[in-house]
Design a protein around this motif. Structure first.
Motif, PDB file in Angstrom:
ATOM      1  N   ILE A  47     -25.388  27.312 -25.599  1.00 31.99           N
ATOM      2  CA  ILE A  47     -26.402  27.000 -24.596  1.00 31.99           C
ATOM      3  C   ILE A  47     -25.804  26.187 -23.451  1.00 31.99           C
ATOM      4  CG2 ILE A  47     -28.310  27.028 -26.248  1.00 31.99           C
ATOM      5  CD1 ILE A  47     -28.290  23.924 -26.071  1.00 31.99           C
ATOM      6  N   LYS A  48     -26.479  26.272 -22.313  1.00 33.56           N
ATOM      7  CA  LYS A  48     -26.160  25.428 -21.172  1.00 33.56           C
ATOM      8  C   LYS A  48     -27.199  24.321 -21.102  1.00 33.56           C
ATOM      9  CE  LYS A  48     -23.817  28.125 -17.659  1.00 33.56           C
ATOM     10  NZ  LYS A  48     -23.951  28.788 -16.360  1.00 33.56           N
ATOM     11  N   VAL A  49     -26.730  23.113 -20.791  1.00 29.29           N
ATOM     12  CA  VAL A  49     -27.608  21.960 -20.646  1.00 29.29           C
ATOM     13  C   VAL A  49     -27.382  21.376 -19.261  1.00 29.29           C
ATOM     14  CG1 VAL A  49     -28.198  19.678 -21.540  1.00 29.29           C
ATOM     15  CG2 VAL A  49     -27.470  21.477 -23.112  1.00 29.29           C
ATOM     16  N   LYS A  50     -28.457  21.159 -18.520  1.00 30.36           N
ATOM     17  CA  LYS A  50     -28.391  20.573 -17.184  1.00 30.36           C
ATOM     18  C   LYS A  50     -28.670  19.079 -17.303  1.00 30.36           C
ATOM     19  CE  LYS A  50     -28.662  21.262 -12.622  1.00 30.36           C
ATOM     20  NZ  LYS A  50     -27.706  21.911 -11.802  1.00 30.36           N
ATOM     21  N   LEU A  51     -27.805  18.255 -16.710  1.00 34.42           N
ATOM     22  CA  LEU A  51     -27.927  16.802 -16.789  1.00 34.42           C
ATOM     23  C   LEU A  51     -28.210  16.226 -15.406  1.00 34.42           C
ATOM     24  CD1 LEU A  51     -24.736  16.716 -18.850  1.00 34.42           C
ATOM     25  CD2 LEU A  51     -26.826  15.755 -19.733  1.00 34.42           C
ATOM     26  N   ALA A  52     -29.216  15.357 -15.341  1.00 31.77           N
ATOM     27  CA  ALA A  52     -29.523  14.643 -14.100  1.00 31.77           C
ATOM     28  C   ALA A  52     -29.732  13.181 -14.474  1.00 31.77           C
ATOM     29  CB  ALA A  52     -30.761  15.229 -13.441  1.00 31.77           C
ATOM     30  N   VAL A  53     -28.651  12.535 -14.914  1.00 29.20           N
ATOM     31  CA  VAL A  53     -28.764  11.190 -15.483  1.00 29.20           C
ATOM     32  C   VAL A  53     -28.084  10.109 -14.662  1.00 29.20           C
ATOM     33  CG1 VAL A  53     -29.106  11.956 -17.843  1.00 29.20           C
ATOM     34  CG2 VAL A  53     -26.806  11.642 -16.993  1.00 29.20           C
ATOM     35  N   ASP A  55     -24.431   8.664 -12.617  1.00 27.18           N
ATOM     36  CA  ASP A  55     -23.015   8.834 -12.283  1.00 27.18           C
ATOM     37  C   ASP A  55     -22.215   9.437 -13.429  1.00 27.18           C
ATOM     38  OD1 ASP A  55     -22.955   6.712 -13.994  1.00 27.18           O
ATOM     39  OD2 ASP A  55     -21.731   5.425 -12.737  1.00 27.18           O
ATOM     40  N   ARG A  56     -20.920   9.605 -13.218  1.00 24.44           N
ATOM     41  CA  ARG A  56     -20.045  10.291 -14.178  1.00 24.44           C
ATOM     42  C   ARG A  56     -19.986   9.604 -15.538  1.00 24.44           C
ATOM     43  NH1 ARG A  56     -14.732  11.894 -10.618  1.00 24.44           N
ATOM     44  NH2 ARG A  56     -15.850  13.151  -9.107  1.00 24.44           N
ATOM     45  N   GLU A  57     -19.889   8.293 -15.524  1.00 21.33           N
ATOM     46  CA  GLU A  57     -19.758   7.551 -16.795  1.00 21.33           C
ATOM     47  C   GLU A  57     -21.003   7.703 -17.649  1.00 21.33           C
ATOM     48  OE1 GLU A  57     -16.828   6.394 -17.690  1.00 21.33           O
ATOM     49  OE2 GLU A  57     -16.145   7.125 -15.752  1.00 21.33           O
ATOM     50  N   VAL A  58     -22.171   7.631 -17.023  1.00 28.09           N
ATOM     51  CA  VAL A  58     -23.429   7.811 -17.761  1.00 28.09           C
ATOM     52  C   VAL A  58     -23.503   9.229 -18.302  1.00 28.09           C
ATOM     53  CG1 VAL A  58     -25.949   7.810 -17.573  1.00 28.09           C
ATOM     54  CG2 VAL A  58     -24.616   6.049 -16.408  1.00 28.09           C
ATOM     55  N   LYS A  59     -23.093  10.199 -17.476  1.00 26.37           N
ATOM     56  CA  LYS A  59     -23.110  11.606 -17.882  1.00 26.37           C
ATOM     57  C   LYS A  59     -22.196  11.839 -19.084  1.00 26.37           C
ATOM     58  CE  LYS A  59     -22.732  13.967 -14.289  1.00 26.37           C
ATOM     59  NZ  LYS A  59     -22.165  14.655 -13.149  1.00 26.37           N
ATOM     60  N   LYS A  60     -20.995  11.269 -19.039  1.00 31.49           N
ATOM     61  CA  LYS A  60     -20.056  11.408 -20.165  1.00 31.49           C
ATOM     62  C   LYS A  60     -20.630  10.784 -21.431  1.00 31.49           C
ATOM     63  CE  LYS A  60     -15.698  11.602 -17.656  1.00 31.49           C
ATOM     64  NZ  LYS A  60     -14.407  10.956 -17.424  1.00 31.49           N
ATOM     65  N   ALA A  61     -21.279   9.632 -21.295  1.00 31.04           N
ATOM     66  CA  ALA A  61     -21.863   8.961 -22.457  1.00 31.04           C
ATOM     67  C   ALA A  61     -23.004   9.785 -23.050  1.00 31.04           C
ATOM     68  CB  ALA A  61     -22.362   7.573 -22.068  1.00 31.04           C
ATOM     69  N   VAL A  62     -23.840  10.366 -22.198  1.00 26.02           N
ATOM     70  CA  VAL A  62     -24.957  11.186 -22.688  1.00 26.02           C
ATOM     71  C   VAL A  62     -24.427  12.434 -23.379  1.00 26.02           C
ATOM     72  CG1 VAL A  62     -26.920  12.602 -21.965  1.00 26.02           C
ATOM     73  CG2 VAL A  62     -26.637  10.308 -21.031  1.00 26.02           C
ATOM     74  N   ILE A  63     -23.410  13.068 -22.814  1.00 28.78           N
ATOM     75  CA  ILE A  63     -22.825  14.268 -23.427  1.00 28.78           C
ATOM     76  C   ILE A  63     -22.206  13.919 -24.779  1.00 28.78           C
ATOM     77  CG2 ILE A  63     -20.981  15.976 -23.233  1.00 28.78           C
ATOM     78  CD1 ILE A  63     -21.595  16.102 -20.240  1.00 28.78           C
ATOM     79  N   ALA A  64     -21.483  12.810 -24.850  1.00 27.51           N
ATOM     80  CA  ALA A  64     -20.872  12.395 -26.118  1.00 27.51           C
ATOM     81  C   ALA A  64     -21.938  12.111 -27.169  1.00 27.51           C
ATOM     82  CB  ALA A  64     -20.005  11.160 -25.902  1.00 27.51           C
ATOM     83  N   GLU A  65     -23.016  11.454 -26.784  1.00 24.83           N
ATOM     84  CA  GLU A  65     -24.098  11.169 -27.726  1.00 24.83           C
ATOM     85  C   GLU A  65     -24.794  12.448 -28.167  1.00 24.83           C
ATOM     86  OE1 GLU A  65     -28.139   8.420 -27.945  1.00 24.83           O
ATOM     87  OE2 GLU A  65     -26.892   8.396 -26.151  1.00 24.83           O
ATOM     88  N   MET A  66     -24.992  13.363 -27.217  1.00 26.49           N
ATOM     89  CA  MET A  66     -25.629  14.642 -27.513  1.00 26.49           C
ATOM     90  C   MET A  66     -24.799  15.441 -28.522  1.00 26.49           C
ATOM     91  SD  MET A  66     -26.873  17.344 -24.574  1.00 26.49           S
ATOM     92  CE  MET A  66     -25.352  17.148 -23.691  1.00 26.49           C
ATOM     93  N   ILE A  67     -23.499  15.479 -28.329  1.00 29.04           N
ATOM     94  CA  ILE A  67     -22.605  16.202 -29.235  1.00 29.04           C
ATOM     95  C   ILE A  67     -22.630  15.583 -30.628  1.00 29.04           C
ATOM     96  CG2 ILE A  67     -20.164  16.675 -29.694  1.00 29.04           C
ATOM     97  CD1 ILE A  67     -19.858  16.995 -26.651  1.00 29.04           C
ATOM     98  N   GLN A  77     -17.583  21.432 -19.364  1.00 30.26           N
ATOM     99  CA  GLN A  77     -18.491  20.658 -18.532  1.00 30.26           C
ATOM    100  C   GLN A  77     -18.032  20.782 -17.096  1.00 30.26           C
ATOM    101  OE1 GLN A  77     -18.227  16.460 -18.449  1.00 30.26           O
ATOM    102  NE2 GLN A  77     -19.691  16.446 -16.773  1.00 30.26           N
ATOM    103  N   ILE A  78     -18.926  21.255 -16.255  1.00 27.41           N
ATOM    104  CA  ILE A  78     -18.650  21.360 -14.829  1.00 27.41           C
ATOM    105  C   ILE A  78     -19.812  20.706 -14.098  1.00 27.41           C
ATOM    106  CG2 ILE A  78     -18.385  22.896 -12.859  1.00 27.41           C
ATOM    107  CD1 ILE A  78     -17.093  24.913 -14.662  1.00 27.41           C
ATOM    108  N   GLY A  79     -19.517  19.651 -13.361  1.00 35.03           N
ATOM    109  CA  GLY A  79     -20.559  18.964 -12.607  1.00 35.03           C
ATOM    110  C   GLY A  79     -21.656  18.445 -13.511  1.00 35.03           C
ATOM    111  N   ASN A  80     -22.872  18.884 -13.260  1.00 34.78           N
ATOM    112  CA  ASN A  80     -24.034  18.439 -14.024  1.00 34.78           C
ATOM    113  C   ASN A  80     -24.416  19.393 -15.148  1.00 34.78           C
ATOM    114  OD1 ASN A  80     -24.393  16.143 -12.433  1.00 34.78           O
ATOM    115  ND2 ASN A  80     -25.540  17.306 -10.904  1.00 34.78           N
ATOM    116  N   THR A  81     -23.550  20.324 -15.490  1.00 31.65           N
ATOM    117  CA  THR A  81     -23.858  21.327 -16.503  1.00 31.65           C
ATOM    118  C   THR A  81     -22.839  21.276 -17.636  1.00 31.65           C
ATOM    119  OG1 THR A  81     -24.738  22.744 -14.758  1.00 31.65           O
ATOM    120  CG2 THR A  81     -24.311  23.775 -16.875  1.00 31.65           C
ATOM    121  N   ALA A  82     -23.358  21.276 -18.868  1.00 28.77           N
ATOM    122  CA  ALA A  82     -22.494  21.288 -20.052  1.00 28.77           C
ATOM    123  C   ALA A  82     -22.792  22.547 -20.856  1.00 28.77           C
ATOM    124  CB  ALA A  82     -22.741  20.048 -20.901  1.00 28.77           C
TER     125      ALA A  82
END
Length: 100
Positions: A47-53, A55-67, A77-82
């Motif tokens: 699946i693709k997940v769109k993130l609007a959270v 800056d980059r550090e917050v985005k990386k933290a959310v992706i790591a927690e999600m995984i 991960q490209i831009g706001n999409t994982a």
């Protein structure tokens, strides 16, 4: 699960035509979002997940927690999409993005 470069390339090719299924906004990961992520990964496997959270550090933290929470693998991960992967041996072939 670790993926080889060939596997990542194949999954990225499949994921290229997918639209984001889940959108994560500024609130981060709520229980409803986690439930929807798990349902989508069970049904579609890739699946693709769109993130609007933020800056980059917050985005990386959310992706790591999600995984971690969903036991998924980050394919790309490209831009706001994982692009996330979680194999399901009992997946419905009509819903799975990997069996198309």
């Amino acid at each position: 699960m670790t993926l080889s470069n060939e596997q990542k390339k194949a999954y990225r090719a499949i994921g290229h035509s997918l639209n984001p299924i889940v959108m994560i906004a500024g609130n981060g990961l709520s229980e409803g979002v986690i439930d929807e992520l798990n349902r989508a990964l069970d049904d579609h496997e890739l699946i693709k997940v769109k993130l609007a959270v933020g800056d980059r550090e917050v985005k990386k933290a959310v992706i790591a927690e999600m995984i971690k929470i969903c036991s998924a693998t980050l394919v790309q991960q490209i831009g706001n999409t994982a692009l996330l992967l979680r194999r399901n041996p009992k997946a419905n072939p009509n819903l799975s993005n990997l069996n198309r």
